[in-house]
Every structure is written in C-alpha cells, then in structure tokens.
Design a protein around this motif. Sequence first.
Motif, short mmCIF file in Angstrom:
data_model
loop_
_atom_site.label_atom_id
_atom_site.label_comp_id
_atom_site.label_asym_id
_atom_site.label_seq_id
_atom_site.Cartn_x
_atom_site.Cartn_y
_atom_site.Cartn_z
N GLU A 169 0.87 -1.17 0.00
CA GLU A 169 0.00 0.00 0.00
C GLU A 169 0.91 1.22 0.00
OE1 GLU A 169 -3.17 -0.05 2.91
OE2 GLU A 169 -3.04 -2.24 2.97
N TRP A 195 1.88 9.94 10.68
CA TRP A 195 0.98 8.91 10.14
C TRP A 195 1.63 7.54 10.26
CZ3 TRP A 195 -0.26 5.03 6.87
CH2 TRP A 195 -1.63 4.79 6.67
N GLU A 231 3.88 6.53 12.42
CA GLU A 231 3.91 6.09 13.83
C GLU A 231 2.55 5.58 14.29
OE1 GLU A 231 4.57 8.04 18.21
OE2 GLU A 231 6.05 8.55 16.67
N VAL A 232 1.51 6.32 14.00
CA VAL A 232 0.17 5.94 14.47
C VAL A 232 -0.33 4.68 13.78
CG1 VAL A 232 -2.25 6.69 14.53
CG2 VAL A 232 -0.44 8.28 15.20
N HIS A 233 -0.02 4.51 12.51
CA HIS A 233 -0.58 3.40 11.73
C HIS A 233 0.40 2.25 11.50
CE1 HIS A 233 -4.27 5.59 10.97
NE2 HIS A 233 -3.50 6.67 10.86
N GLY A 234 1.58 2.32 12.10
CA GLY A 234 2.54 1.24 11.94
C GLY A 234 3.05 1.08 10.53
N ALA A 235 3.13 2.17 9.80
CA ALA A 235 3.59 2.16 8.41
C ALA A 235 5.10 2.44 8.36
CB ALA A 235 2.84 3.21 7.60
N ARG A 270 1.06 5.41 0.27
CA ARG A 270 0.33 6.59 0.72
C ARG A 270 1.27 7.77 0.84
NH1 ARG A 270 -2.76 2.75 4.68
NH2 ARG A 270 -4.27 2.00 3.17
N GLU A 330 -3.16 11.09 15.44
CA GLU A 330 -2.22 11.69 14.50
C GLU A 330 -1.87 13.12 14.90
OE1 GLU A 330 -5.21 10.47 13.09
OE2 GLU A 330 -4.64 9.01 11.55
N THR A 383 0.78 12.05 2.64
CA THR A 383 -0.16 12.87 3.40
C THR A 383 -0.61 14.07 2.56
OG1 THR A 383 1.56 14.25 4.38
CG2 THR A 383 0.96 12.21 5.56
N VAL A 400 -3.62 10.64 2.55
CA VAL A 400 -4.24 10.40 3.85
C VAL A 400 -4.19 11.68 4.69
CG1 VAL A 400 -3.82 7.91 3.88
CG2 VAL A 400 -2.07 9.45 4.77
#
Length: 175
Positions: A31, A97, A99-103, A33, A71, A35, A64
């Motif tokens: 995926e 993003w 950090e929060v979503h483990g990306a 992405r 976030e 921001t 995103v």
Amino acid sequence: MPVFVFDSSCLCPFALADRLDTLRRFTEGSERRTTRAVLDEIRAGVTAHPALEGLLHLDWLEAVPIDGLPELIVFSDLRRRFGHGKRDIGEASVLAWAEVHGAVAVLDDQTGRIVAQERRIAYRGTLGILALAIRNGRTTLPEAAVTVDLLRAAGARLPCDGEGFVVWCGEHGLL
C-alpha cells in the motif's frame, strides 16, 4: 508487504526524472500513501517544476489526512521536535501517520531519519526502496543503478551514484 507513506524528498526526484512508473512498479504489492501536507508542498512547487504535477494525480498513491486525535498529538510532538517554521511540515505529517498506523515512512532527509530512529518509527530511504525492489524481484541491479543515476541527475541527494549503489547497499545490509 509494508504500508509505505512517502515524503516529498523521495517522490519529487522520481517525478522530475520522469520515473513515476518505475516507482509504482518498484513498490507494487505494498500500500502506498502520502499525506495531504506532502501534496500541498508538492502543489506549491509545480509552478517552478511542472513535472511535479504528475504526483498530484497518481491513482496508486493514496492521500491520507492527519486529522484524527492520535495523528494530531504525534504531529504536534513532531512539529516541536522539528521546529515551527514552514519547513518539515510534510515530513512531520509522514512520520506522524507512520507512527500511528505502523507504516514505513519513506524519506531521505537526515533530520527525519534521526527523528524516526528516536521515536522507533520504521523508515526507508529511496535507496532502501530500490534495494527492496531488487530483493522482491521487481527490478534488477543494473536497472536500480541506472535509476540511482537518473534520480541524482534530477536533484536527489543520495549518498552514492549508480556505480557505488551495490557497495552502499552492502555497507547497510540491504542486499
């Protein structure tokens, strides 16, 4: 496959080198992405660099927002770490993003990498993306080396040229 969230420091050289199709292919299966803040930075640069326009219309790169409470809290912490000027807003949004979503944050700026290490945020740079594409069978070493040279010619600040790419990857355990 990882979820990548791209900063402009990696996206723009691919656009300027007319290699967005290459970036798409190299990261296929993941995926991808970025921001909205990064896209705003890119949009602001289109007048000076019309080739960046292509980044605003990619169907494979999802924009995103950084508007949820988790976030925003992380983004606020990161903005304090980076400083409050206009620079690094996109980078801070990418790291928040991720950090929060483990990306996996994809960025080339050294300060962003230091912050990612401090906060234990997974990250890769452009060369790490190329090495991963080789390992995943999405490109060959010769094509990756040519891509390094094309990106450098387009203004990417990479630590090696195409000829030194294999040595650099070996030094960093990427191949």
